[in-house]
Design a protein around this motif. Structure first.
Motif, PDB file in Angstrom:
ATOM      1  N   CYS A  13      45.675  37.171  42.420  1.00 52.03           N
ATOM      2  CA  CYS A  13      44.505  38.059  42.357  1.00 52.03           C
ATOM      3  C   CYS A  13      43.436  37.445  41.460  1.00 52.03           C
ATOM      4  O   CYS A  13      43.722  37.039  40.329  1.00 52.03           O
ATOM      5  CB  CYS A  13      44.945  39.410  41.802  1.00 52.03           C
ATOM      6  SG  CYS A  13      43.591  40.538  41.504  1.00 52.03           S
ATOM      7  N   PRO A  44      51.976  46.567  41.772  1.00 53.02           N
ATOM      8  CA  PRO A  44      50.853  47.408  41.346  1.00 53.02           C
ATOM      9  C   PRO A  44      50.358  48.322  42.474  1.00 53.02           C
ATOM     10  O   PRO A  44      50.487  47.979  43.654  1.00 53.02           O
ATOM     11  CB  PRO A  44      49.762  46.405  40.965  1.00 53.02           C
ATOM     12  CG  PRO A  44      50.372  45.062  40.970  1.00 53.02           C
ATOM     13  CD  PRO A  44      51.659  45.128  41.717  1.00 53.02           C
ATOM     14  N   LYS A  78      51.792  39.862  43.169  1.00 54.25           N
ATOM     15  CA  LYS A  78      50.443  40.237  43.619  1.00 54.25           C
ATOM     16  C   LYS A  78      49.380  39.795  42.624  1.00 54.25           C
ATOM     17  O   LYS A  78      48.292  39.374  43.002  1.00 54.25           O
ATOM     18  CB  LYS A  78      50.358  41.752  43.792  1.00 54.25           C
ATOM     19  CG  LYS A  78      50.666  42.226  45.170  1.00 54.25           C
ATOM     20  CD  LYS A  78      50.169  43.636  45.344  1.00 54.25           C
ATOM     21  CE  LYS A  78      50.200  44.006  46.804  1.00 54.25           C
ATOM     22  NZ  LYS A  78      49.765  45.375  47.036  1.00 54.25           N
ATOM     23  N   CYS A  79      49.697  39.925  41.345  1.00 54.64           N
ATOM     24  CA  CYS A  79      48.713  39.579  40.308  1.00 54.64           C
ATOM     25  C   CYS A  79      48.461  38.079  40.286  1.00 54.64           C
ATOM     26  O   CYS A  79      47.327  37.640  40.057  1.00 54.64           O
ATOM     27  CB  CYS A  79      49.189  40.035  38.935  1.00 54.64           C
ATOM     28  SG  CYS A  79      49.448  41.807  38.832  1.00 54.64           S
ATOM     29  N   ILE A 120      51.058  39.830  34.374  1.00 52.48           N
ATOM     30  CA  ILE A 120      50.324  39.117  35.434  1.00 52.48           C
ATOM     31  C   ILE A 120      50.995  37.817  35.878  1.00 52.48           C
ATOM     32  O   ILE A 120      50.733  37.327  36.958  1.00 52.48           O
ATOM     33  CB  ILE A 120      48.855  38.823  35.029  1.00 52.48           C
ATOM     34  CG1 ILE A 120      48.797  38.120  33.666  1.00 52.48           C
ATOM     35  CG2 ILE A 120      48.024  40.085  35.019  1.00 52.48           C
ATOM     36  CD1 ILE A 120      47.414  37.619  33.301  1.00 52.48           C
ATOM     37  N   GLY A 150      47.021  43.409  34.612  1.00 48.39           N
ATOM     38  CA  GLY A 150      48.212  43.725  35.410  1.00 48.39           C
ATOM     39  C   GLY A 150      48.391  45.177  35.799  1.00 48.39           C
ATOM     40  O   GLY A 150      49.411  45.537  36.361  1.00 48.39           O
ATOM     41  N   GLY A 151      47.388  46.002  35.518  1.00 49.77           N
ATOM     42  CA  GLY A 151      47.435  47.375  36.023  1.00 49.77           C
ATOM     43  C   GLY A 151      48.341  48.293  35.226  1.00 49.77           C
ATOM     44  O   GLY A 151      48.964  47.895  34.245  1.00 49.77           O
ATOM     45  N   CYS A 163      44.229  48.882  42.241  1.00 49.55           N
ATOM     46  CA  CYS A 163      43.790  47.473  42.128  1.00 49.55           C
ATOM     47  C   CYS A 163      42.414  47.298  42.748  1.00 49.55           C
ATOM     48  O   CYS A 163      41.543  46.645  42.177  1.00 49.55           O
ATOM     49  CB  CYS A 163      44.768  46.555  42.860  1.00 49.55           C
ATOM     50  SG  CYS A 163      46.364  46.422  42.055  1.00 49.55           S
ATOM     51  N   CYS A 199      42.109  42.053  34.141  1.00 49.16           N
ATOM     52  CA  CYS A 199      42.701  43.334  34.487  1.00 49.16           C
ATOM     53  C   CYS A 199      43.953  43.640  33.667  1.00 49.16           C
ATOM     54  O   CYS A 199      44.251  44.773  33.375  1.00 49.16           O
ATOM     55  CB  CYS A 199      43.038  43.332  35.973  1.00 49.16           C
ATOM     56  SG  CYS A 199      44.354  44.425  36.434  1.00 49.16           S
ATOM     57  N   ALA A 227      41.245  38.814  39.810  1.00 46.85           N
ATOM     58  CA  ALA A 227      40.892  39.652  38.654  1.00 46.85           C
ATOM     59  C   ALA A 227      41.932  39.622  37.546  1.00 46.85           C
ATOM     60  O   ALA A 227      41.768  40.278  36.521  1.00 46.85           O
ATOM     61  CB  ALA A 227      40.687  41.092  39.131  1.00 46.85           C
ATOM     62  N   LYS A 228      43.013  38.828  37.728  1.00 47.83           N
ATOM     63  CA  LYS A 228      44.166  38.998  36.836  1.00 47.83           C
ATOM     64  C   LYS A 228      43.838  38.822  35.349  1.00 47.83           C
ATOM     65  O   LYS A 228      44.387  39.515  34.503  1.00 47.83           O
ATOM     66  CB  LYS A 228      45.292  38.051  37.236  1.00 47.83           C
ATOM     67  CG  LYS A 228      44.963  36.583  37.114  1.00 47.83           C
ATOM     68  CD  LYS A 228      46.092  35.751  37.676  1.00 47.83           C
ATOM     69  CE  LYS A 228      45.650  34.303  37.802  1.00 47.83           C
ATOM     70  NZ  LYS A 228      46.508  33.555  38.703  1.00 47.83           N
ATOM     71  N   GLN A 233      39.807  48.768  40.615  1.00 47.08           N
ATOM     72  CA  GLN A 233      39.632  47.900  39.442  1.00 47.08           C
ATOM     73  C   GLN A 233      38.744  46.706  39.796  1.00 47.08           C
ATOM     74  O   GLN A 233      37.830  46.341  39.064  1.00 47.08           O
ATOM     75  CB  GLN A 233      41.016  47.445  38.961  1.00 47.08           C
ATOM     76  CG  GLN A 233      41.040  46.325  37.976  1.00 47.08           C
ATOM     77  CD  GLN A 233      40.642  46.777  36.583  1.00 47.08           C
ATOM     78  OE1 GLN A 233      39.633  47.444  36.407  1.00 47.08           O
ATOM     79  NE2 GLN A 233      41.427  46.407  35.605  1.00 47.08           N
ATOM     80  N   ARG A 234      39.005  46.087  40.947  1.00 45.29           N
ATOM     81  CA  ARG A 234      38.212  44.908  41.336  1.00 45.29           C
ATOM     82  C   ARG A 234      36.763  45.305  41.630  1.00 45.29           C
ATOM     83  O   ARG A 234      35.831  44.572  41.299  1.00 45.29           O
ATOM     84  CB  ARG A 234      38.855  44.212  42.540  1.00 45.29           C
ATOM     85  CG  ARG A 234      40.149  43.477  42.166  1.00 45.29           C
ATOM     86  CD  ARG A 234      40.680  42.642  43.316  1.00 45.29           C
ATOM     87  NE  ARG A 234      41.303  43.447  44.348  1.00 45.29           N
ATOM     88  CZ  ARG A 234      42.628  43.589  44.515  1.00 45.29           C
ATOM     89  NH1 ARG A 234      43.477  42.962  43.725  1.00 45.29           N
ATOM     90  NH2 ARG A 234      43.105  44.348  45.482  1.00 45.29           N
TER      91      ARG A 234
HETATM   92  S1  SF4 Z   1      43.894  44.153  40.179  1.00 45.98           S
HETATM   93 FE1  SF4 Z   1      46.031  44.586  40.741  1.00 45.98          FE
HETATM   94  S2  SF4 Z   1      46.807  42.683  41.623  1.00 45.98           S
HETATM   95 FE2  SF4 Z   1      44.926  42.213  40.491  1.00 45.98          FE
HETATM   96  S3  SF4 Z   1      45.642  41.604  38.463  1.00 45.98           S
HETATM   97 FE3  SF4 Z   1      45.166  43.782  38.383  1.00 45.98          FE
HETATM   98  S4  SF4 Z   1      47.125  44.799  38.795  1.00 45.98           S
HETATM   99 FE4  SF4 Z   1      47.324  42.677  39.441  1.00 45.98          FE
END
Ligand code: SF4
Ligand code: SF4
Length: 453
Positions: free
Chosen positions: A399, A423, A395-396, A390, A407-408, A428, A405, A401-402, A431-432
């Motif tokens: 974000c 990612p 992108k992370c 992350i 980092g996917g 993503c 999450c 949610a990092k 996940q969010r």
């Molecule tokens: S949702 Fe996607 S962009 Fe956000 S932290 Fe997870 S992998 Fe990274």
């Protein structure tokens, strides 16, 4: 920058769900519940002067907390990222593909309908024992190790599962370690004798079923093409009834064919299952999830969360894997940075003894890192996976949610974008969406005393 602009900025995420106003600070993982006045103030609405003053005071306190945490977290992030990249890998978990064969022909199986796109075959005792030896040697001072019996269908190699369980325990005991086993199965070959062994050895079970009969049968036919639902359901109900502990999950996959997947969770709850996981399919086939499906998927997770809360209120709670969330513990940065561990703390082993970063890569020659007999010969593969976290993914970093999450999924990033550091955007967003629901459920549980399953 004034307080309202700061709290409305990109490092914060604000949403309202189930009548609960939530503000999340992405850079520290802090979660706050806002009262209506603070929410309205952030929305730019006019308030009576005394209410506005009180709300502003509360928001100033939150902003101060966020600013103090932000600097500390940034330093810690850089520190842990560097440490993670410098540390020598210590393997913690192995996924043993004891059978590249299966008694079903599931359409989305990344195992290539049981054979991983290669020869069907079963792991030998020699390969299995060498894998355990490798785990013991390469786990260094780690006390706890894990082995997942996987496939294809691992029960096709039942004698080997028994042998390796005994061998693994014996070798772990010699070294003062503990080893935990899990088995991922479609359940068709389970019976009471096997369940006795599973109970005796405290083996965790991941049991595959998709939900409603029509949904399951469409994607999980048997070898002859007929649906497998009724046979699987009966076997899984029997297995769960016989399981002596709570260490089991039923796990399904949803596709674009069943975007109303709350109905599948309801079906599984009504069928008596209390530990349920449902994953989005990852595929390029016609049933793949598309960007256009995201609004519907988001609404569906909310519907599922409402059902989840209703079941709790009615005294029949269940666990939904992606709604499990420990509000009290908060994010552990070191853990978030190490992500899933694929390629460094986690490796998958093919029946021939080839090593891959995880089960998703088995059979893809360019990701083969060694064999159980030679050990890891291409550590650079694991190192590159380890360096994609992350802090290093652009992108992370931006974000919210990092810190929840990690980092996917590397496999999804490579499959969708061909780039470890990019990612999969669809994954993503899902996940969010799930995280918003999970956080709202737990904030609400804290507020009104509902106890999450
Ligand atoms: S949702 Fe996607 S962009 Fe956000 S932290 Fe997870 S992998 Fe990274
Ligand atoms: S790369 Fe993806 S599939 Fe593999 S272990 Fe990590 S999260 Fe799981």
């Amino acid at each position: 920058m004034d307080i309202l602009t700061y709290l409305n900025g990109g490092s914060f995420h604000r949403y309202s769900l189930f009548g609960t106003n939530i503000l999340i600070h992405g850079n520290t993982g802090a979660i706050w519940q806002l009262d209506d006045a603070s929410w309205d103030l952030l929305e730019g609405q006019d308030l009576a002067p005394d209410i506005e003053a009180e709300a502003l005071g509360e928001l100033e306190a939150l902003a101060g907390e966020a600013q103090r945490g932000e600097e500390a977290f940034a330093k810690q992030g850089a520190f842990y990222a560097q440490r993670l990249e410098e540390e020598a890998s210590q393997i913690k978990s192995l996924c043993l593909n004891v059978a590249h064969d299966c008694n079903l022909r599931c359409r989305y199986c990344f195992a290539g309908k049981g054979a991983f796109g290669g020869e069907r075959g079963l792991m030998t005792s020699q390969v299995g024992r060498a894998a355990i030896d490798l785990l013991m040697a390469e786990s260094g001072p780690r006390k706890h190790c894990e082995v997942d019996f996987f496939g294809g269908e691992p029960l096709l190699s039942w004698d080997l599962v028994r042998e390796l369980t005994a061998y693994g325990k014996e070798e772990a005991t010699k070294r003062g370690k503990q080893i935990q086993f899990t088995l991922t199965t479609n359940g068709l070959l389970l019976d009471s004798k096997k369940m006795d062994f599973i109970n005796q050895e405290k083996i965790g079970l991941i049991l595959s079923i998709d939900g409603r009969p029509s949904v399951h049968d469409r994607m999980r036919p048997g070898v002859g093409g007929a649906g497998s639902h009724s046979r699987v359901l009966a076997k899984l109900q029997e297995a769960v009834a016989l399981k002596a502990d709570d260490n089991w999950w039923v796990r399904g996959t949803y596709t674009s064919y069943n975007l109303d997947f709350t109905e599948d969770v309801k079906y599984l709850v009504e069928a008596g299952f209390r530990n349920i996981s449902l994953e989005p399919v990852v595929t390029d086939q016609d049933y793949q999830l598309k960007k256009a499906d995201l609004p519907k998927i988001g609404e569906e997770y909310k519907r599922l969360a409402s059902y989840y809360l209703a079941c709790q209120r009615e005294g029949r709670p269940f666990s939904f894997f992606h709604f499990n969330f420990d509000l009290a513990k908060g994010p552990c940065l070191a853990k978030r940075l190490s992500g899933c561990g694929a390629g460094h703390t986690y490796l998958a082993v093919s029946p021939r003894g080839d090593l891959y970063p995880c089960h998703q890569f088995v059979g893809q020659g360019e990701y083969k890192v060694g064999t159980v007999f030679t050990g890891v010969q291409r550590p650079q593969v694991g190192e590159s996976f380890r360096s994609a976290h992350i802090v290093s993914k652009e992108k992370c970093q931006n974000c919210w949610a990092k810190l929840y999450c990690s980092g996917g999924c590397h496999a999804n990033a490579l499959a969708k974008n061909g780039d470890l550091f990019l990612p999969d955007e669809l994954g993503c967003e899902i996940q969010r969406q799930r995280l918003e629901c999970a956080i709202a459920i737990h904030v609400r549980a804290n507020e009104i005393g509902e106890i999450p399953a």
